[in-house]
Design an enzyme around this catalytic site. Sequence first.
Site, PDB file in Angstrom:
ATOM      1  N   GLU A   1       1.054   3.849   1.856  1.00 50.55           N
ATOM      2  CA  GLU A   1       1.612   4.250   3.155  1.00 50.55           C
ATOM      3  C   GLU A   1       2.812   3.380   3.538  1.00 50.55           C
ATOM      4  O   GLU A   1       3.822   3.876   4.045  1.00 50.55           O
ATOM      5  CB  GLU A   1       0.553   4.129   4.264  1.00 50.55           C
ATOM      6  CG  GLU A   1      -0.693   4.963   4.049  1.00 50.55           C
ATOM      7  CD  GLU A   1      -1.814   4.160   3.407  1.00 50.55           C
ATOM      8  OE1 GLU A   1      -1.576   3.497   2.372  1.00 50.55           O
ATOM      9  OE2 GLU A   1      -2.937   4.204   3.931  1.00 50.55           O
TER      10      GLU A   1
ATOM     11  N   CYS B   1      -1.972  -0.543   7.515  1.00 46.62           N
ATOM     12  CA  CYS B   1      -1.164   0.684   7.430  1.00 46.62           C
ATOM     13  C   CYS B   1      -1.205   1.462   8.741  1.00 46.62           C
ATOM     14  O   CYS B   1      -0.192   2.023   9.164  1.00 46.62           O
ATOM     15  CB  CYS B   1      -1.631   1.549   6.264  1.00 46.62           C
ATOM     16  SG  CYS B   1      -1.322   0.769   4.672  1.00 46.62           S
TER      17      CYS B   1
ATOM     18  N   CYS C   1      -5.840   1.827   6.041  1.00 46.50           N
ATOM     19  CA  CYS C   1      -6.480   0.580   6.461  1.00 46.50           C
ATOM     20  C   CYS C   1      -5.854   0.126   7.783  1.00 46.50           C
ATOM     21  O   CYS C   1      -4.924   0.760   8.299  1.00 46.50           O
ATOM     22  CB  CYS C   1      -6.308  -0.487   5.383  1.00 46.50           C
ATOM     23  SG  CYS C   1      -4.609  -1.083   5.246  1.00 46.50           S
TER      24      CYS C   1
ATOM     25  N   HIS D   1       0.853  -1.197   0.000  1.00 46.13           N
ATOM     26  CA  HIS D   1       0.000   0.000   0.000  1.00 46.13           C
ATOM     27  C   HIS D   1       0.886   1.245   0.000  1.00 46.13           C
ATOM     28  O   HIS D   1       2.044   1.192   0.432  1.00 46.13           O
ATOM     29  CB  HIS D   1      -0.909   0.012   1.237  1.00 46.13           C
ATOM     30  CG  HIS D   1      -2.023  -0.987   1.172  1.00 46.13           C
ATOM     31  ND1 HIS D   1      -3.072  -1.012   2.067  1.00 46.13           N
ATOM     32  CD2 HIS D   1      -2.257  -2.005   0.302  1.00 46.13           C
ATOM     33  CE1 HIS D   1      -3.896  -1.991   1.762  1.00 46.13           C
ATOM     34  NE2 HIS D   1      -3.426  -2.618   0.694  1.00 46.13           N
TER      35      HIS D   1
HETATM   36 ZN    ZN Z   1      -3.297   0.190   3.792  1.00 44.31          ZN
END
Ligand code: ZN
Length: 212
Positions: free
Chosen positions: A93, A124, A121, A91
């Site tokens: 991040e 993260c 999420c 992801h």
């Molecule tokens: Zn994430």
Amino acid sequence: MNCTRDIDYGPWAGGANKGIMARIKMTEVEVAVTELAEINDDERWMQYAMTLALKAQEEGEVPVGAVLVLDNQVIGEGWNRSIGHHDPTAHAEIMALRQGGSAVQNYRLLDAILYVTLEPCVMCAGAMVHSRIRRVVYGAADAKTGAAGSLMDVLRHPGMNHQVEITAGVLADACSEQLSAFFRFRRSQKKALRLAERAAQAGDIISDNPKE
Ligand code: ZN
């Protein structure tokens, strides 16, 4: 001559408290200016994160971008690369945090601020707690998977040993539209593909039919 005596502090400051009141007033002004500067910085960095999200889009990934900033300097950049990297953890991040850790040669990223176009999420948000970043700033909220207050609040969970400050909704409309436009485009692409497949199948049936 002491120059400060020439300053008109206004009717609220006088007598022995004059100097103290002036300092308090200056502190309030400085705080207000700092806050304003941070707000402007937040928008500026969020715009930058949006340009990183475009990189994800160009690679066929969901357009989410993240930038990690320390002392007003970029130390990490990331955009969604899960599909291309065959990596569920890739992801935006996480990519930015990894690059930031490498840049400062430390897995703790104290005082860093992470800007991300979509609410983080659970994964993260967990990584942010481990990294000890000071603050996360996000654009669009994510009601389905957001772990910064929408679905749950991992970052400010009272049981966590580190709390991450949250600034929500910076350039929220623009960030949200960037994602919506991507999903609209992808739906239209899928529809066009389905129609093309149906047309091709119909063509095959017609050409396979001996009576034709
Ligand atoms: Zn994430």
